[in-house]
Design a protein around this motif. Structure first.
Motif, PDB file in Angstrom:
ATOM      1  N   PHE A  33       0.828  -1.199   0.000  1.00  0.00           N
ATOM      2  CA  PHE A  33       0.000   0.000   0.000  1.00  0.00           C
ATOM      3  C   PHE A  33       0.871   1.262   0.000  1.00  0.00           C
ATOM      4  CE2 PHE A  33      -2.273   3.440   2.105  1.00  0.00           C
ATOM      5  CZ  PHE A  33      -3.423   3.474   1.339  1.00  0.00           C
ATOM      6  N   GLY A  34       0.553   2.188  -0.911  1.00  0.00           N
ATOM      7  CA  GLY A  34       1.288   3.440  -0.992  1.00  0.00           C
ATOM      8  C   GLY A  34       2.526   3.400  -1.851  1.00  0.00           C
ATOM      9  N   GLU A 157       8.606   1.709   4.346  1.00  0.00           N
ATOM     10  CA  GLU A 157       7.436   2.286   4.996  1.00  0.00           C
ATOM     11  C   GLU A 157       7.464   3.809   4.943  1.00  0.00           C
ATOM     12  OE1 GLU A 157       6.556   2.578   9.483  1.00  0.00           O
ATOM     13  OE2 GLU A 157       5.444   0.792   8.850  1.00  0.00           O
ATOM     14  N   ASP A 158       8.623   4.409   5.176  1.00  0.00           N
ATOM     15  CA  ASP A 158       8.725   5.867   5.153  1.00  0.00           C
ATOM     16  C   ASP A 158       8.342   6.431   3.791  1.00  0.00           C
ATOM     17  OD1 ASP A 158       9.430   6.043   7.779  1.00  0.00           O
ATOM     18  OD2 ASP A 158      11.571   6.384   7.431  1.00  0.00           O
ATOM     19  N   PHE A 159       8.802   5.781   2.735  1.00  0.00           N
ATOM     20  CA  PHE A 159       8.461   6.226   1.383  1.00  0.00           C
ATOM     21  C   PHE A 159       6.960   6.152   1.156  1.00  0.00           C
ATOM     22  CE2 PHE A 159       7.431   5.178  -3.033  1.00  0.00           C
ATOM     23  CZ  PHE A 159       8.080   6.182  -3.733  1.00  0.00           C
ATOM     24  N   ARG A 160       6.365   5.039   1.541  1.00  0.00           N
ATOM     25  CA  ARG A 160       4.932   4.836   1.313  1.00  0.00           C
ATOM     26  C   ARG A 160       4.092   5.799   2.152  1.00  0.00           C
ATOM     27  NH1 ARG A 160       3.176   0.070   2.912  1.00  0.00           N
ATOM     28  NH2 ARG A 160       5.008  -0.587   4.108  1.00  0.00           N
ATOM     29  N   LYS A 176       1.086   7.688   8.770  1.00  0.00           N
ATOM     30  CA  LYS A 176       1.801   6.464   9.124  1.00  0.00           C
ATOM     31  C   LYS A 176       0.860   5.460   9.774  1.00  0.00           C
ATOM     32  CE  LYS A 176       6.032   4.839  11.373  1.00  0.00           C
ATOM     33  NZ  LYS A 176       7.270   5.257  12.091  1.00  0.00           N
ATOM     34  N   GLU A 177      -0.008   5.944  10.637  1.00  0.00           N
ATOM     35  CA  GLU A 177      -0.966   5.056  11.295  1.00  0.00           C
ATOM     36  C   GLU A 177      -1.945   4.468  10.288  1.00  0.00           C
ATOM     37  OE1 GLU A 177      -2.480   2.774  14.165  1.00  0.00           O
ATOM     38  OE2 GLU A 177      -0.727   4.093  14.373  1.00  0.00           O
ATOM     39  N   ARG A 178      -2.389   5.291   9.335  1.00  0.00           N
ATOM     40  CA  ARG A 178      -3.311   4.821   8.300  1.00  0.00           C
ATOM     41  C   ARG A 178      -2.664   3.763   7.423  1.00  0.00           C
ATOM     42  NH1 ARG A 178      -7.526   7.735   6.447  1.00  0.00           N
ATOM     43  NH2 ARG A 178      -7.865   5.821   5.248  1.00  0.00           N
ATOM     44  N   VAL A 179      -1.409   3.997   7.058  1.00  0.00           N
ATOM     45  CA  VAL A 179      -0.688   3.031   6.223  1.00  0.00           C
ATOM     46  C   VAL A 179      -0.541   1.702   6.950  1.00  0.00           C
ATOM     47  CG1 VAL A 179       1.559   2.480   5.180  1.00  0.00           C
ATOM     48  CG2 VAL A 179       0.515   4.730   4.811  1.00  0.00           C
ATOM     49  N   ASP A 183      -1.973  -1.788   5.622  1.00  0.00           N
ATOM     50  CA  ASP A 183      -1.080  -2.946   5.462  1.00  0.00           C
ATOM     51  C   ASP A 183      -1.653  -4.166   6.176  1.00  0.00           C
ATOM     52  OD1 ASP A 183       0.812  -1.748   3.875  1.00  0.00           O
ATOM     53  OD2 ASP A 183       2.172  -1.239   5.522  1.00  0.00           O
ATOM     54  N   LYS A 184      -2.144  -3.956   7.387  1.00  0.00           N
ATOM     55  CA  LYS A 184      -2.703  -5.051   8.181  1.00  0.00           C
ATOM     56  C   LYS A 184      -3.918  -5.660   7.504  1.00  0.00           C
ATOM     57  CE  LYS A 184      -4.295  -6.162  12.863  1.00  0.00           C
ATOM     58  NZ  LYS A 184      -4.572  -5.621  14.215  1.00  0.00           N
ATOM     59  N   LYS A 185      -4.823  -4.814   7.015  1.00  0.00           N
ATOM     60  CA  LYS A 185      -6.026  -5.295   6.331  1.00  0.00           C
ATOM     61  C   LYS A 185      -5.656  -6.038   5.049  1.00  0.00           C
ATOM     62  CE  LYS A 185      -9.762  -2.872   6.442  1.00  0.00           C
ATOM     63  NZ  LYS A 185     -10.743  -3.857   6.986  1.00  0.00           N
ATOM     64  N   ARG A 186      -4.674  -5.523   4.319  1.00  0.00           N
ATOM     65  CA  ARG A 186      -4.261  -6.171   3.068  1.00  0.00           C
ATOM     66  C   ARG A 186      -3.633  -7.539   3.342  1.00  0.00           C
ATOM     67  NH1 ARG A 186      -1.671  -2.533  -1.585  1.00  0.00           N
ATOM     68  NH2 ARG A 186      -3.806  -1.747  -1.441  1.00  0.00           N
ATOM     69  N   ARG A 187      -2.844  -7.642   4.419  1.00  0.00           N
ATOM     70  CA  ARG A 187      -2.245  -8.929   4.767  1.00  0.00           C
ATOM     71  C   ARG A 187      -3.317  -9.964   5.097  1.00  0.00           C
ATOM     72  NH1 ARG A 187       1.613  -5.728   7.546  1.00  0.00           N
ATOM     73  NH2 ARG A 187       0.499  -6.041   9.512  1.00  0.00           N
TER      74      ARG A 187
END
Length: 234
Positions: A33-34, A157-160, A176-179, A183-187
């Protein structure tokens, strides 16, 4: 519903498929994501059609598939796109939700139907041929199909987070929290679709070092190599 999806649904009722089938060339792009791959994919579509890559195998214009999958699923399952996009498999929900699901109280029909519907839609695009998938779990249905190139695009992660923050005008910490949530939902979704079977990618690309044009050119070169490899065997 697009014509080839309709035809696939009809044909699947009257014939037993021994194995997943794909025409022409297929590119699946799995991305974190991102990681910002859509623009590169759009550039790539234009290049593939201009150079007629894959046309010797299957003369059909290239198509980019992403949100199209959601629209097709929405029509087939008669549920809203938001509900599909926010779907969390029952095995990843809390104990209370799992108990209620088992008792048929507030049962989400997507738990029983989404996998089959998603597979039907994605395999119909495989049969269409000359398609690029942006995520949507397509790679998990590509095992054993020789004319599919499976690519993973990754970034730090920083880039995304920075890309997501810039695109949505968000504070970096909130972004950062949204990403992390995305990520968690996508996994969870990928674990549900893959049934815990690991994916063997043909190519893994670090996104940060490439511009949109550079990423598109990189993917174009590998698609041409894939075409040469397949036509040489014919």
């Amino acid at each position: 519903m697009e014509e080839y999806i309709y035809n696939y649904l009809i044909e699947s009722e009257v014939r037993k498929k021994e194995a997943n089938k794909a025409n022409g060339l297929i590119l699946t792009i799995s991305r974190q994501f991102g990681s910002q791959t859509r623009k590169a994919a759009e550039i790539l579509i234009d290049k593939l059609n201009k150079d007629e890559v894959g046309y010797k195998m299957h003369k059909r214009p290239w198509k980019l598939v992403d949100n199209t999958v959601l629209h097709n699923l929405s029509k087939e399952l008669k549920v809203g796109i938001t509900e599909i996009n926010e779907f969390t498999p029952i095995e990843y929900k809390g104990l209370f939700d799992q108990i209620m699901h088992g008792l048929d109280f507030n049962r989400n029909t997507l738990d029983d139907t989404l996998y089959t519907a998603l597979k039907t839609v994605i395999l119909s695009y495989f049969e269409r041929g000359n398609v690029i998938f942006l995520g949507r779990g397509a790679v998990h249905f590509a095992a054993g199909i020789p004319n599919v190139l499976k690519v993973k695009v990754r970034a730090s992660e920083d880039f995304r987070v920075q890309q997501f923050a810039n695109a949505n005008q968000l504070d970096f910490r909130y972004a950062k929290e949204r990403v992390k949530q995305k990520d968690k939902k996508r996994r969870k979704f990928n674990a549900y679709i893959s049934e815990q079977v690991p994916v063997k990618y043909d190519l893994v690309i670090d996104r940060e070092e490439l511009s949109d044009q550079g990423l598109a050119d990189c993917l174009l070169s590998f698609m041409k190599l894939k075409e040469k490899e397949l036509t040489r065997k014919v």
